[in-house]
Design an enzyme around this catalytic site. Structure first.
Site, mmCIF file in Angstrom:
data_model
loop_
_atom_site.group_PDB
_atom_site.id
_atom_site.type_symbol
_atom_site.label_atom_id
_atom_site.label_comp_id
_atom_site.label_asym_id
_atom_site.label_seq_id
_atom_site.Cartn_x
_atom_site.Cartn_y
_atom_site.Cartn_z
ATOM 1 N N GLY A 157 0.801 -1.350 -0.048
ATOM 2 C CA GLY A 157 0.135 -0.232 0.496
ATOM 3 C C GLY A 157 0.762 1.480 -0.002
ATOM 4 O O GLY A 157 2.132 1.306 -0.302
ATOM 5 N N HIS A 161 4.615 1.807 -7.778
ATOM 6 C CA HIS A 161 3.240 1.054 -8.146
ATOM 7 C C HIS A 161 2.585 0.822 -8.996
ATOM 8 O O HIS A 161 2.057 -1.098 -9.383
ATOM 9 C CB HIS A 161 2.430 0.904 -7.048
HETATM 10 P P1 AMP Z 1 5.861 -2.432 -1.126
HETATM 11 O O1 AMP Z 1 4.405 -2.203 -1.608
HETATM 12 O O2 AMP Z 1 6.947 -1.386 -1.119
HETATM 13 O O3 AMP Z 1 6.445 -3.353 -0.455
HETATM 14 O O4 AMP Z 1 6.330 -3.232 -2.966
HETATM 15 C C1 AMP Z 1 5.113 -3.389 -3.659
HETATM 16 C C2 AMP Z 1 6.509 -3.702 -5.430
HETATM 17 O O5 AMP Z 1 6.055 -2.305 -5.944
HETATM 18 C C3 AMP Z 1 7.256 -4.547 -4.827
HETATM 19 O O6 AMP Z 1 7.357 -5.390 -6.061
HETATM 20 C C4 AMP Z 1 8.243 -3.526 -5.394
HETATM 21 O O7 AMP Z 1 10.032 -3.903 -5.677
HETATM 22 C C5 AMP Z 1 7.772 -2.563 -6.177
HETATM 23 N N1 AMP Z 1 8.521 -1.327 -5.899
HETATM 24 C C6 AMP Z 1 8.554 -0.493 -4.682
HETATM 25 N N2 AMP Z 1 8.626 0.906 -5.118
HETATM 26 C C7 AMP Z 1 9.060 0.912 -6.756
HETATM 27 C C8 AMP Z 1 9.461 1.935 -7.916
HETATM 28 N N3 AMP Z 1 9.708 2.703 -7.557
HETATM 29 N N4 AMP Z 1 9.268 1.571 -8.806
HETATM 30 C C9 AMP Z 1 9.195 0.052 -9.405
HETATM 31 N N5 AMP Z 1 8.481 -0.814 -8.650
HETATM 32 C C10 AMP Z 1 8.532 -0.616 -7.103
#
Ligand code: AMP
Length: 284
Positions: free
Chosen positions: A31, A37
């Site tokens: 989230g 995301h």
């Molecule tokens: P998180 O909500 O931080 O657990 O991230 C969920 C997904 O979004 C994971 O696969 C992360 O690697 C991806 N994600 C988070 N930040 C970025 C970003 N800046 N660019 C691309 N994907 C991202």
């Protein structure tokens, strides 16, 4: 857009979609969604018929209870963004739903890939990630699952689990989305004070310095790391958790600066832990 919190309700919808021959794309998140995301969502929408986003701040992957307590939650804004982006279903379970009490917990781990980087400095983190991701894979039955390359070690560890345990799906890595000054987007960025946000800009500048130094002919890993460390530590509020040069495939430390290397770091800026990485191709 469908929003579900209960497992049975989710399963009924998945069954209907499967019966109709639709392919499913899955983007697991914690989230506080940002454009990074949404890149996963966009890719999923291009490559599959139905896109599921899960929003769940997974307690088992936090090794620091304070980090878990302070993790930003923004459900209403998240749902709005998902709706605007054309997500088909958001899975929004609570902790009890994902973790009913059990006397026989399972521990998943890929020790070889977890020895370094975040696996070394966040004990238990990837066990928690593998646990939640494997549960979510079973519940959402995706054809493709989308993960950001910002969390490079996570991408490699999950890809290895999928391969080793024969999960019937493809793991897709999506490039890191960045702010204008190059800082990798992260849900944790909102916790940076204005001053610390400015300091965080040392991270993308450090990657630029690494590229320049290597292009300039530097081939000594220890010297390179020293130069980069010194540069980061010009930020008064910076504490380096790790700064490593590893092989992008097996995530073991590189002895020499040659071929493809992954330069990866985790730093605390004030209280906030930020990670980033870059694969650098070195011509000798
Ligand atoms: P998180 O909500 O931080 O657990 O991230 C969920 C997904 O979004 C994971 O696969 C992360 O690697 C991806 N994600 C988070 N930040 C970025 C970003 N800046 N660019 C691309 N994907 C991202």
């Amino acid at each position: 857009m469908i929003v579900v919190s209960e497992i049975q309700e989710l399963k009924n919808i998945i069954t209907d979609w499967k019966k109709a021959g639709l392919s499913i794309g899955f983007c697991p998140t914690m989230g506080s969604l940002h454009a990074g995301h949404l890149d996963l969502v966009e890719r999923s929408k291009k490559e599959t018929n139905k896109t599921i986003v899960s929003i769940f701040v997974n307690p088992t992957q936090f090794n620091d209870p304070k980090d878990f307590e302070n993790y930003p939650i923004n459900t209403n804004a998240d749902l709005k963004l998902c709706e605007e982006k054309g997500v088909d279903l958001v899975f929004l379970p609570d902790v009890k739903t994902m973790y009913p009490e059990t006397k026989t917990p399972i521990l998943l781990s890929i020790p070889e890939l977890q020895k370094h980087l975040c696996g070394r400095t966040r004990p238990g983190h990837f066990e928690g990630v593998l646990q939640i991701v494997s549960k979510l894979f079973h519940l959402t039955e995706p054809n493709k699952a989308f993960f950001g390359l910002k969390d490079y070690q996570q991408f490699r560890v999950i890809s290895a689990m999928v391969k080793n345990l024969n999960f019937p799906l493809e793991v897709v890595g999506v490039p890191t989305r960045r702010e204008e000054d190059g800082l990798a987007m992260s849900s944790r960025n909102v916790r940076l004070t204005e001053k610390h946000r400015e300091t965080a800009n040392l991270i993308p500048r450090m990657f630029a310095l690494a590229n320049k130094t290597i292009l300039g002919g530097e081939r000594d890993i220890h010297l390179l790391k020293e130069i980069l460390r010194d540069f980061l530590l010009t930020g008064a509020s910076v504490r380096i958790d790790y700064l490593e040069v590893v092989d992008p495939e097996n995530l073991q430390p590189k002895e020499k600066l040659e071929g493809e290397v992954l330069l990866a770091l985790a730093v605390f800026v004030g209280e906030v832990r930020l990670i980033d990485n870059q694969i650098i191709s070195i011509q000798n």
